[in-house]
Design a protein around this motif. Structure first.
Motif, PDB file in Angstrom:
ATOM      1  N   THR A  51      -5.293  19.961  58.494  1.00 31.87           N
ATOM      2  CA  THR A  51      -5.038  18.856  57.567  1.00 31.87           C
ATOM      3  C   THR A  51      -6.204  18.646  56.607  1.00 31.87           C
ATOM      4  O   THR A  51      -7.369  18.745  56.998  1.00 31.87           O
ATOM      5  N   VAL A  52      -5.875  18.361  55.350  1.00 34.83           N
ATOM      6  CA  VAL A  52      -6.870  17.955  54.362  1.00 34.83           C
ATOM      7  C   VAL A  52      -6.474  16.599  53.797  1.00 34.83           C
ATOM      8  O   VAL A  52      -5.329  16.155  53.953  1.00 34.83           O
ATOM      9  N   CYS A  53      -7.424  15.961  53.141  1.00 34.35           N
ATOM     10  CA  CYS A  53      -7.155  14.697  52.462  1.00 34.35           C
ATOM     11  C   CYS A  53      -7.368  14.903  50.967  1.00 34.35           C
ATOM     12  O   CYS A  53      -8.374  15.490  50.553  1.00 34.35           O
ATOM     13  N   VAL A  54      -6.413  14.433  50.174  1.00 33.81           N
ATOM     14  CA  VAL A  54      -6.490  14.557  48.714  1.00 33.81           C
ATOM     15  C   VAL A  54      -6.512  13.161  48.103  1.00 33.81           C
ATOM     16  O   VAL A  54      -5.663  12.322  48.418  1.00 33.81           O
ATOM     17  N   LEU A  57     -10.514  14.838  44.567  1.00 33.75           N
ATOM     18  CA  LEU A  57     -11.391  14.956  45.732  1.00 33.75           C
ATOM     19  C   LEU A  57     -10.595  15.573  46.878  1.00 33.75           C
ATOM     20  O   LEU A  57      -9.597  15.010  47.327  1.00 33.75           O
ATOM     21  N   LEU A  58     -11.032  16.746  47.324  1.00 32.95           N
ATOM     22  CA  LEU A  58     -10.380  17.475  48.418  1.00 32.95           C
ATOM     23  C   LEU A  58     -11.337  17.535  49.601  1.00 32.95           C
ATOM     24  O   LEU A  58     -12.464  18.018  49.465  1.00 32.95           O
ATOM     25  N   SER A  59     -10.898  17.056  50.771  1.00 33.09           N
ATOM     26  CA  SER A  59     -11.785  16.973  51.937  1.00 33.09           C
ATOM     27  C   SER A  59     -11.134  17.571  53.179  1.00 33.09           C
ATOM     28  O   SER A  59      -9.930  17.420  53.401  1.00 33.09           O
ATOM     29  N   GLY A  60     -11.956  18.239  53.988  1.00 33.55           N
ATOM     30  CA  GLY A  60     -11.485  18.824  55.242  1.00 33.55           C
ATOM     31  C   GLY A  60     -12.596  19.630  55.883  1.00 33.55           C
ATOM     32  O   GLY A  60     -13.749  19.583  55.444  1.00 33.55           O
ATOM     33  N   SER A 106     -20.398  15.619  54.907  1.00 33.70           N
ATOM     34  CA  SER A 106     -20.615  14.453  55.757  1.00 33.70           C
ATOM     35  C   SER A 106     -20.123  14.797  57.156  1.00 33.70           C
ATOM     36  O   SER A 106     -18.913  14.845  57.398  1.00 33.70           O
ATOM     37  N   GLY A 107     -21.059  15.089  58.057  1.00 30.43           N
ATOM     38  CA  GLY A 107     -20.670  15.534  59.388  1.00 30.43           C
ATOM     39  C   GLY A 107     -19.951  16.866  59.297  1.00 30.43           C
ATOM     40  O   GLY A 107     -20.466  17.822  58.724  1.00 30.43           O
ATOM     41  N   GLU A 108     -18.727  16.933  59.839  1.00 29.11           N
ATOM     42  CA  GLU A 108     -17.944  18.163  59.778  1.00 29.11           C
ATOM     43  C   GLU A 108     -17.003  18.198  58.574  1.00 29.11           C
ATOM     44  O   GLU A 108     -16.272  19.174  58.387  1.00 29.11           O
ATOM     45  N   THR A 109     -17.024  17.143  57.766  1.00 34.98           N
ATOM     46  CA  THR A 109     -16.137  17.073  56.602  1.00 34.98           C
ATOM     47  C   THR A 109     -16.832  17.618  55.365  1.00 34.98           C
ATOM     48  O   THR A 109     -17.913  17.159  54.994  1.00 34.98           O
ATOM     49  N   ILE A 110     -16.205  18.597  54.747  1.00 34.16           N
ATOM     50  CA  ILE A 110     -16.740  19.215  53.535  1.00 34.16           C
ATOM     51  C   ILE A 110     -15.789  18.893  52.393  1.00 34.16           C
ATOM     52  O   ILE A 110     -14.588  19.179  52.466  1.00 34.16           O
ATOM     53  N   SER A 111     -16.326  18.275  51.346  1.00 31.66           N
ATOM     54  CA  SER A 111     -15.505  17.810  50.231  1.00 31.66           C
ATOM     55  C   SER A 111     -15.937  18.470  48.932  1.00 31.66           C
ATOM     56  O   SER A 111     -17.114  18.781  48.741  1.00 31.66           O
ATOM     57  N   VAL A 112     -14.968  18.655  48.039  1.00 24.24           N
ATOM     58  CA  VAL A 112     -15.271  19.143  46.696  1.00 24.24           C
ATOM     59  C   VAL A 112     -14.545  18.280  45.671  1.00 24.24           C
ATOM     60  O   VAL A 112     -13.438  17.791  45.913  1.00 24.24           O
ATOM     61  N   PHE A 113     -15.212  18.094  44.534  1.00 18.52           N
ATOM     62  CA  PHE A 113     -14.592  17.440  43.393  1.00 18.52           C
ATOM     63  C   PHE A 113     -14.119  18.536  42.445  1.00 18.52           C
ATOM     64  O   PHE A 113     -14.935  19.271  41.878  1.00 18.52           O
ATOM     65  N   LEU A 114     -12.803  18.654  42.303  1.00 24.91           N
ATOM     66  CA  LEU A 114     -12.214  19.656  41.416  1.00 24.91           C
ATOM     67  C   LEU A 114     -11.888  19.017  40.072  1.00 24.91           C
ATOM     68  O   LEU A 114     -11.620  17.813  40.001  1.00 24.91           O
ATOM     69  N   PRO A 115     -11.899  19.793  38.983  1.00 23.15           N
ATOM     70  CA  PRO A 115     -11.545  19.235  37.672  1.00 23.15           C
ATOM     71  C   PRO A 115     -10.163  18.589  37.689  1.00 23.15           C
ATOM     72  O   PRO A 115      -9.305  18.964  38.499  1.00 23.15           O
ATOM     73  N   PRO A 116      -9.917  17.603  36.822  1.00 24.09           N
ATOM     74  CA  PRO A 116      -8.610  16.931  36.785  1.00 24.09           C
ATOM     75  C   PRO A 116      -7.468  17.930  36.582  1.00 24.09           C
ATOM     76  O   PRO A 116      -7.654  18.976  35.956  1.00 24.09           O
ATOM     77  N   PRO A 117      -6.283  17.611  37.096  1.00 24.79           N
ATOM     78  CA  PRO A 117      -5.136  18.511  36.924  1.00 24.79           C
ATOM     79  C   PRO A 117      -4.651  18.513  35.482  1.00 24.79           C
ATOM     80  O   PRO A 117      -4.946  17.598  34.707  1.00 24.79           O
ATOM     81  N   SER A 118      -3.899  19.539  35.144  1.00 31.08           N
ATOM     82  CA  SER A 118      -3.288  19.608  33.814  1.00 31.08           C
ATOM     83  C   SER A 118      -1.778  19.762  33.966  1.00 31.08           C
ATOM     84  O   SER A 118      -1.303  20.534  34.796  1.00 31.08           O
ATOM     85  N   PHE A 119      -1.048  19.004  33.146  1.00 31.45           N
ATOM     86  CA  PHE A 119       0.413  19.107  33.123  1.00 31.45           C
ATOM     87  C   PHE A 119       0.883  19.757  31.823  1.00 31.45           C
ATOM     88  O   PHE A 119       2.075  19.804  31.547  1.00 31.45           O
ATOM     89  N   ASP A 120      -0.073  20.245  31.042  1.00 34.99           N
ATOM     90  CA  ASP A 120       0.218  20.908  29.772  1.00 34.99           C
ATOM     91  C   ASP A 120       0.813  22.286  30.050  1.00 34.99           C
ATOM     92  O   ASP A 120       0.188  23.121  30.708  1.00 34.99           O
TER      93      ASP A 120
END
Length: 288
Positions: free
Chosen positions: A253-256, A267-270, A114-128
């Protein structure tokens, strides 16, 4: 020797050498990712120089035609790379691809621009502990309790496709030589059998943190996408922060964004940029 085309990409100063190997044979791929070749490519004086090397190949899956592998400066392979993933989404878009997604060893990653912002959806984190991996008695909290570190408040570990431990400090002004010293020690801590990425974090507000990252196999870098995700998620898990979290690093800076209640994807964006393309000679690499 054979001349091979590469593409230099960067995201917040986290820089990558990308090889589009969709027309490479399996023998050519095997040769390219030999440790001595990866070390040469990543060398900032004798090669191209980068934090990570990215290899794009074909994927037989019906979900996405693209498969990605990430390699660190030291030739080791990483399961995930957040900023590298955003750089790949940009590259696919520049190639005219409509399907902005790819498969990794850790799962499917999708992206959007979206414009200059590139975002990716990463798999959910694991605490195992077995998936991070780390010794099971730790259960994520207060890792490195055997190490004495000034102004350290608490820590937590998780996996974002690769292992991360975040140390939370009262102040973000941790001297560079201290970060390097601690990073080198903690990366190889006995509690993490496959080594670990180290985040040095401090909260500015519940929606804003400052972060320095020592990357496993690369050392101190200007930025780290999965490190930013891990720091944000660990802070949310410890009820120190709330989504969305702005993560400020040396390179930018990124947004999480992450919904803890629903264990949603991250969702990681920057921003990310194409720098240049070129040719490098790879020993024993022959075109098919």
């Amino acid at each position: 020797m054979c001349k091979v085309q590469f593409y230099k990409m960067e995201a917040l100063g986290n820089d990558f050498v990308l090889f589009d190997g969709r027309d490479f044979s399996q023998d050519q791929i095997s040769n390219l990712i030999k440790k001595e070749n990866l070390l040469h490519i990543a060398d900032r004086r004798l090669g191209i120089g980068c934090d990570q090397i990215i290899l794009l190949t074909c994927n037989p899956s019906s979900k996405t035609p693209h498969f990605i592998r990430f390699f660190n400066q030291d030739g080791s392979e990483a399961g995930a790379c957040g900023n590298g993933s955003r750089a790949i989404i940009l590259y696919l878009s520049l190639c005219g691809e409509k399907n902005l997604s790819f498969q990794t060893s850790e799962g499917l990653i999708t992206g959007k621009i979206s414009g200059e912002t590139i975002s990716v959806f990463l798999p959910p984190p694991s605490f195992d502990a077995s998936k991070i991996p780390m010794k099971p008695h730790l259960k994520g909290k207060d890792v490195f309790s055997d190490i004495k570190i000034k102004t350290w408040q608490q820590s937590y570990a998780c996996s974002i496709g690769n292992p991360h431990a975040t140390l939370f400090f009262e102040t973000p002004d941790i001297a560079l030589n201290e970060r390097k010293k601690l990073g080198k020690i903690l990366e190889h801590h006995a509690d993490f059998p496959e080594r670990v990425n180290i985040g040095f974090a401090s909260l500015v507000t519940p929606h804003h943190l400052k972060l320095y990252v020592w990357e496993r196999g690369a050392g101190m870098t200007y930025a780290c996408g999965t490190g930013a995700c891990a720091a944000s998620i660990n802070a949310i898990f410890l009820e120190m922060a709330q989504s969305p979290v702005k993560v400020e690093m040396e390179g930018g800076t990124v947004c999480v964004e992450w919904d803890r209640k629903n264990a949603s994807p991250i969702l990681l964006s920057g921003t990310a940029h194409f720098c240049y393309q070129g040719i490098i000679k790879i020993p024993s690499f022959t075109r098919g």
